[in-house]
Design a protein around this motif. Structure first.
Motif, PDB file in Angstrom:
ATOM      1  N   THR A  14      -1.691 -10.335 -51.426  1.00  8.43           N
ATOM      2  CA  THR A  14      -2.068 -10.516 -52.630  1.00  8.43           C
ATOM      3  C   THR A  14      -1.745  -9.589 -53.721  1.00  8.43           C
ATOM      4  OG1 THR A  14      -4.215 -11.296 -51.286  1.00  8.43           O
ATOM      5  CG2 THR A  14      -4.280 -10.856 -53.443  1.00  8.43           C
ATOM      6  N   LEU A  15      -1.783  -8.259 -53.189  1.00  7.58           N
ATOM      7  CA  LEU A  15      -1.204  -7.469 -54.563  1.00  7.58           C
ATOM      8  C   LEU A  15       0.188  -7.903 -55.054  1.00  7.58           C
ATOM      9  CD1 LEU A  15      -0.913  -4.655 -56.076  1.00  7.58           C
ATOM     10  CD2 LEU A  15      -0.213  -3.457 -53.822  1.00  7.58           C
ATOM     11  N   GLN A  16       1.037  -8.388 -54.118  1.00  6.74           N
ATOM     12  CA  GLN A  16       2.307  -8.423 -54.448  1.00  6.74           C
ATOM     13  C   GLN A  16       2.329  -9.778 -55.257  1.00  6.74           C
ATOM     14  OE1 GLN A  16       5.301  -7.102 -54.183  1.00  6.74           O
ATOM     15  NE2 GLN A  16       6.597  -8.878 -55.021  1.00  6.74           N
ATOM     16  N   SER A  17       1.459 -10.711 -54.973  1.00  2.74           N
ATOM     17  CA  SER A  17       1.564 -11.900 -55.725  1.00  2.74           C
ATOM     18  C   SER A  17       0.917 -11.873 -57.090  1.00  2.74           C
ATOM     19  CB  SER A  17       1.036 -13.255 -54.877  1.00  2.74           C
ATOM     20  OG  SER A  17      -0.359 -13.104 -54.434  1.00  2.74           O
ATOM     21  N   THR A  18      -0.281 -11.037 -57.078  1.00  2.00           N
ATOM     22  CA  THR A  18      -0.899 -10.870 -58.427  1.00  2.00           C
ATOM     23  C   THR A  18      -0.667 -10.010 -59.105  1.00  2.00           C
ATOM     24  OG1 THR A  18      -3.035  -9.897 -57.178  1.00  2.00           O
ATOM     25  CG2 THR A  18      -2.979 -12.274 -57.118  1.00  2.00           C
ATOM     26  N   GLY A  19      -0.226  -8.967 -58.388  1.00  4.30           N
ATOM     27  CA  GLY A  19       0.114  -7.615 -59.531  1.00  4.30           C
ATOM     28  C   GLY A  19      -1.258  -6.732 -59.563  1.00  4.30           C
ATOM     29  N   GLU A  20      -2.214  -6.932 -58.867  1.00  9.15           N
ATOM     30  CA  GLU A  20      -3.427  -6.253 -58.708  1.00  9.15           C
ATOM     31  C   GLU A  20      -3.935  -5.976 -57.264  1.00  9.15           C
ATOM     32  OE1 GLU A  20      -5.644  -7.394 -63.057  1.00  9.15           O
ATOM     33  OE2 GLU A  20      -6.206  -8.510 -61.123  1.00  9.15           O
ATOM     34  N   ARG A 103      -1.061  -2.849 -60.452  1.00  7.34           N
ATOM     35  CA  ARG A 103       0.213  -2.170 -59.782  1.00  7.34           C
ATOM     36  C   ARG A 103       0.590  -1.038 -60.428  1.00  7.34           C
ATOM     37  NH1 ARG A 103       3.966  -5.655 -56.708  1.00  7.34           N
ATOM     38  NH2 ARG A 103       5.473  -4.105 -56.054  1.00  7.34           N
ATOM     39  N   THR A 104       0.636  -0.827 -61.589  1.00 11.54           N
ATOM     40  CA  THR A 104       1.175   0.169 -62.258  1.00 11.54           C
ATOM     41  C   THR A 104       0.542   1.440 -61.855  1.00 11.54           C
ATOM     42  OG1 THR A 104      -0.206  -0.119 -64.259  1.00 11.54           O
ATOM     43  CG2 THR A 104       1.879  -1.127 -64.197  1.00 11.54           C
ATOM     44  N   SER A 105      -0.756   1.509 -61.491  1.00 13.56           N
ATOM     45  CA  SER A 105      -1.616   2.592 -61.054  1.00 13.56           C
ATOM     46  C   SER A 105      -1.307   2.961 -59.576  1.00 13.56           C
ATOM     47  CB  SER A 105      -3.178   2.206 -61.407  1.00 13.56           C
ATOM     48  OG  SER A 105      -3.288   2.368 -62.681  1.00 13.56           O
ATOM     49  N   ILE A 106      -0.645   2.136 -58.892  1.00 11.51           N
ATOM     50  CA  ILE A 106      -0.660   2.320 -57.477  1.00 11.51           C
ATOM     51  C   ILE A 106       0.663   3.220 -57.169  1.00 11.51           C
ATOM     52  CG2 ILE A 106      -0.096   1.181 -55.157  1.00 11.51           C
ATOM     53  CD1 ILE A 106      -1.485  -1.038 -56.107  1.00 11.51           C
ATOM     54  N   ALA A 107       0.426   4.375 -56.752  1.00  8.42           N
ATOM     55  CA  ALA A 107       1.491   5.413 -56.516  1.00  8.42           C
ATOM     56  C   ALA A 107       2.306   5.117 -55.194  1.00  8.42           C
ATOM     57  CB  ALA A 107       0.834   6.964 -56.170  1.00  8.42           C
ATOM     58  N   VAL A 109       1.969   2.994 -51.010  1.00  7.24           N
ATOM     59  CA  VAL A 109       1.467   2.197 -49.935  1.00  7.24           C
ATOM     60  C   VAL A 109       1.924   2.755 -48.593  1.00  7.24           C
ATOM     61  CG1 VAL A 109       1.389   0.187 -48.711  1.00  7.24           C
ATOM     62  CG2 VAL A 109       1.618   0.135 -51.559  1.00  7.24           C
ATOM     63  N   HIS A 110       1.093   2.773 -47.485  1.00  9.57           N
ATOM     64  CA  HIS A 110       1.294   3.526 -46.183  1.00  9.57           C
ATOM     65  C   HIS A 110       0.634   2.703 -45.172  1.00  9.57           C
ATOM     66  CE1 HIS A 110       1.336   7.666 -48.324  1.00  9.57           C
ATOM     67  NE2 HIS A 110       0.443   6.756 -49.324  1.00  9.57           N
ATOM     68  N   VAL A 111       1.581   2.325 -44.236  1.00  6.46           N
ATOM     69  CA  VAL A 111       1.411   1.071 -43.349  1.00  6.46           C
ATOM     70  C   VAL A 111       1.784   1.767 -41.836  1.00  6.46           C
ATOM     71  CG1 VAL A 111       2.020  -1.080 -42.686  1.00  6.46           C
ATOM     72  CG2 VAL A 111       1.867  -0.461 -45.155  1.00  6.46           C
ATOM     73  N   ASP A 112       1.225   1.358 -40.977  1.00 10.41           N
ATOM     74  CA  ASP A 112       1.598   1.585 -39.624  1.00 10.41           C
ATOM     75  C   ASP A 112       2.903   1.127 -39.279  1.00 10.41           C
ATOM     76  OD1 ASP A 112      -0.079   3.316 -38.078  1.00 10.41           O
ATOM     77  OD2 ASP A 112      -1.747   1.565 -38.286  1.00 10.41           O
ATOM     78  N   ALA A 153       7.081   3.223 -51.389  1.00  6.97           N
ATOM     79  CA  ALA A 153       6.852   2.991 -52.932  1.00  6.97           C
ATOM     80  C   ALA A 153       6.591   1.716 -53.442  1.00  6.97           C
ATOM     81  CB  ALA A 153       8.371   3.277 -53.609  1.00  6.97           C
ATOM     82  N   THR A 154       5.853   1.504 -54.297  1.00  3.01           N
ATOM     83  CA  THR A 154       5.548   0.145 -54.937  1.00  3.01           C
ATOM     84  C   THR A 154       6.736  -0.849 -54.825  1.00  3.01           C
ATOM     85  OG1 THR A 154       5.412   0.770 -57.002  1.00  3.01           O
ATOM     86  CG2 THR A 154       3.355   0.898 -55.880  1.00  3.01           C
ATOM     87  N   GLN A 155       7.948  -0.054 -55.169  1.00  7.72           N
ATOM     88  CA  GLN A 155       9.003  -0.978 -55.497  1.00  7.72           C
ATOM     89  C   GLN A 155       9.667  -1.824 -53.960  1.00  7.72           C
ATOM     90  OE1 GLN A 155       8.555   1.742 -56.359  1.00  7.72           O
ATOM     91  NE2 GLN A 155       9.692   2.365 -58.299  1.00  7.72           N
ATOM     92  N   GLU A 156       9.066  -0.834 -52.909  1.00  3.10           N
ATOM     93  CA  GLU A 156       9.453  -1.417 -51.648  1.00  3.10           C
ATOM     94  C   GLU A 156       8.585  -2.468 -51.077  1.00  3.10           C
ATOM     95  OE1 GLU A 156      11.620   2.364 -49.447  1.00  3.10           O
ATOM     96  OE2 GLU A 156       9.489   2.738 -50.269  1.00  3.10           O
ATOM     97  N   LEU A 157       7.366  -2.772 -51.583  1.00  2.00           N
ATOM     98  CA  LEU A 157       6.593  -3.783 -51.055  1.00  2.00           C
ATOM     99  C   LEU A 157       6.994  -4.993 -50.680  1.00  2.00           C
ATOM    100  CD1 LEU A 157       3.613  -4.069 -50.174  1.00  2.00           C
ATOM    101  CD2 LEU A 157       3.244  -4.521 -52.722  1.00  2.00           C
ATOM    102  N   PRO A 158       7.840  -5.778 -51.684  1.00  4.65           N
ATOM    103  CA  PRO A 158       8.462  -7.083 -51.258  1.00  4.65           C
ATOM    104  C   PRO A 158       9.341  -6.998 -50.064  1.00  4.65           C
ATOM    105  CG  PRO A 158       9.042  -6.686 -53.500  1.00  4.65           C
ATOM    106  CD  PRO A 158       8.234  -5.265 -53.113  1.00  4.65           C
TER     107      PRO A 158
END
Length: 164
Positions: A14-20, A103-107, A109-112, A153-158
């Protein structure tokens, strides 16, 4: 203030698609004065790690309610927010925020990793029992806490979501 929000892979989609990012009930975990007071020692980095572990544990509760077909992995979203309200009545590290996080406030993302999935799946099944004091369930939750969350990093989310 850096806040660690429990999440799921569905929420990352959802973050990826909405930016929030919309935290459940606006709840997150942070290095609060109450958290600092509850420890006899530890620098800010060590205490922030405690807050992040609390968010990862809360992610297990979110996974218990997630019916998606995505892999079962703990997720923590780290964001810098200025309007966090301290909630020591709930727990020493709990904070609440109003509204979605841009998204600009997200430093980060941490995932298993995939190797943690069997332990995460077991922990999800017993998290409520662990919260109620069941010793075997608490051991199962402790097993998943032995796995470190990978940093993105948020740039790696996609790319992260594409590789699931």
């Amino acid at each position: 203030m850096r806040v660690y929000f429990p999440a799921t892979l569905t929420m990352l989609t959802t973050l990826q698609s909405t930016g929030e990012f919309t935290p459940v009930s606006g709840t997150g975990f942070a290095l609060t004065p109450a958290l600092r007071e509850s420890f006899l020692s530890g620098d800010d980095e060590e205490l922030a790690e405690v807050a992040m572990r609390e968010a990862a544990r809360a992610s297990l509760r979110l996974l218990a309610a997630d019916s998606s077909q995505l892999p079962v992995r703990r997720v923590v979203v780290a964001a810098d927010v200025s309007d966090a309200t301290l909630r020591p009545d709930l727990d020493v590290a709990v904070v609440r925020v109003a509204g979605p996080i841009p998204r600009t406030s997200i430093a980060s993302v941490h995932v298993d990793g995939a190797d943690a999935e069997p332990a995460v799946r077991t922990a999800v099944e017993v998290i409520d029992a662990a919260d109620l004091g069941d010793e075997d369930a608490e051991l199962a939750v402790g097993d998943v806490e032995d796995f470190d969350l990978a940093w993105y990093a948020t740039q790696e989310l996609p790319f992260l979501l594409e590789l699931l």
